[in-house]
Write an enzyme that holds these catalytic residues in place. Sequence first.
Site, PDB file in Angstrom:
ATOM      1  N   GLY A 194      48.047  18.593  74.172  1.00 14.95           N
ATOM      2  CA  GLY A 194      47.044  18.167  75.140  1.00 14.95           C
ATOM      3  C   GLY A 194      47.558  18.186  76.564  1.00 14.95           C
ATOM      4  O   GLY A 194      46.784  18.353  77.510  1.00 14.95           O
TER       5      GLY A 194
ATOM      6  N   GLY B 293      48.760  14.414  73.055  1.00 16.82           N
ATOM      7  CA  GLY B 293      48.194  13.179  72.534  1.00 16.82           C
ATOM      8  C   GLY B 293      49.229  12.350  71.791  1.00 16.82           C
ATOM      9  O   GLY B 293      50.167  12.882  71.197  1.00 16.82           O
TER      10      GLY B 293
ATOM     11  N   ASP C  14      44.503  22.548  69.543  1.00 10.68           N
ATOM     12  CA  ASP C  14      43.211  21.986  69.921  1.00 10.68           C
ATOM     13  C   ASP C  14      43.181  21.670  71.414  1.00 10.68           C
ATOM     14  O   ASP C  14      44.024  22.141  72.175  1.00 10.68           O
ATOM     15  CB  ASP C  14      42.901  20.753  69.071  1.00 10.68           C
ATOM     16  CG  ASP C  14      43.786  19.567  69.407  1.00 10.68           C
ATOM     17  OD1 ASP C  14      44.940  19.780  69.861  1.00 10.68           O
ATOM     18  OD2 ASP C  14      43.350  18.409  69.215  1.00 10.68           O
TER      19      ASP C  14
ATOM     20  N   GLU D 137      51.185  21.805  67.326  1.00 15.23           N
ATOM     21  CA  GLU D 137      50.352  21.008  66.419  1.00 15.23           C
ATOM     22  C   GLU D 137      50.434  21.439  64.961  1.00 15.23           C
ATOM     23  O   GLU D 137      50.371  20.601  64.056  1.00 15.23           O
ATOM     24  CB  GLU D 137      48.885  21.058  66.888  1.00 15.23           C
ATOM     25  CG  GLU D 137      48.561  20.175  68.073  1.00 15.23           C
ATOM     26  CD  GLU D 137      48.863  20.838  69.401  1.00 15.23           C
ATOM     27  OE1 GLU D 137      48.440  20.299  70.430  1.00 15.23           O
ATOM     28  OE2 GLU D 137      49.522  21.894  69.424  1.00 15.23           O
TER      29      GLU D 137
END
Length: 382
Positions: free
Chosen positions: A123, A74, A154, A146
């Site tokens: 992601g 992301g 995530d 992350e």
Amino acid sequence: MSSLNDCNDAADNMVLVEEGASSRTIILNRPKVLNALLTPMGVRMTKLYESWEKDSRVGFVVIKGNGRSFCAGGDVVTLYRLLSEGRVEECKECFRTFYSLMYHLNTYLKPHVAIMNGITMGGGAGLSVHGSFCIATEKTMFAIPEVLIGSHPDAGASYYLSHLPGHLGEYLGLTGGRLSGEELLACGFATHYIPSARLPLIEEQLRTLAVHDFSAMETFLAKHSEHVYPNENSILHRVETLNKCFGHDTVEEIIGALESEVAETNDEWCISTLKKLREAPPLSLKISLKSIQKARFETLEECLKREYRMSMRMISRQISNDFCEGVRTRLVEKSFAPKWDPPCLEQVTEEMVNAYFERISVDEPELELPNKLRKASHANVK
């Protein structure tokens, strides 16, 4: 800064499409930012996947990246700027869009081939690992970093990390450690390994291939895949030490085990791993470890819904501003001197950690997944 919605007109250029005989290929096209994902890209991909799944002319889908990256995850710099401007709802939309897309990929009814030729992180890892086939190359660099910017694994990462052998998932999730293409094949994240020099030929054959089922795609990819093995320095050769250090219930115990190893052996890997943990935000370490531990007993659907709660708590900044601090210092200003809050493990309370696994309020909607007509079709630990 313009609204993310203003990017919709540009989404066609950020997500390109090529048509083959029975294939459709998605090309992530933001090479200057390592194909980092924006919400309009997720919206466009979701629409494409949905339409192709219903189209009998489409037998399978391929996804790849333009440039030296498959996908770096992301676009957290954009999220940071949105949060700085108080545009929290646009951030929520981003998480909803991509978490739902990850579930869709995991339950996709047609073969899905991800070509991870280059940087594959966050992601971007989800866009590949959640699908049915993943091709790694000698250029693949896989990581879930992350934690290092005050976030947590995530987009379904807690799920697939928890299914790795032993406690490799805890190591990768807490340190942002990297895996090569050879290591991805060995641990099961990649289903096939093909040298990058041969990819143009493979892609050309995929464009003319008439395949509509998983077994036929497996047969095709297996014909071109190579058997490769991690080199002598691979983390996969340190399984005994890794499990001994990361197989504990708390971050403090993990650090203690590494310190003991350093005292006994002065091992360079243990020293380096300790340094990474000491530089990471204490709160992120604790919530990430708990997340991976919980994921071992959850479905992907449950993991995504829990990760969504965690991300909503993170961007609310009610407990800590670590995410914005991490992105600002590591990616925006690049001063690399973040001031974490809390600053040490001792000041991270159990109440703080538990709050990340609860709803922010009864008025905050939970994540809704496209699961009324579909259930996770493969545990997608390859």
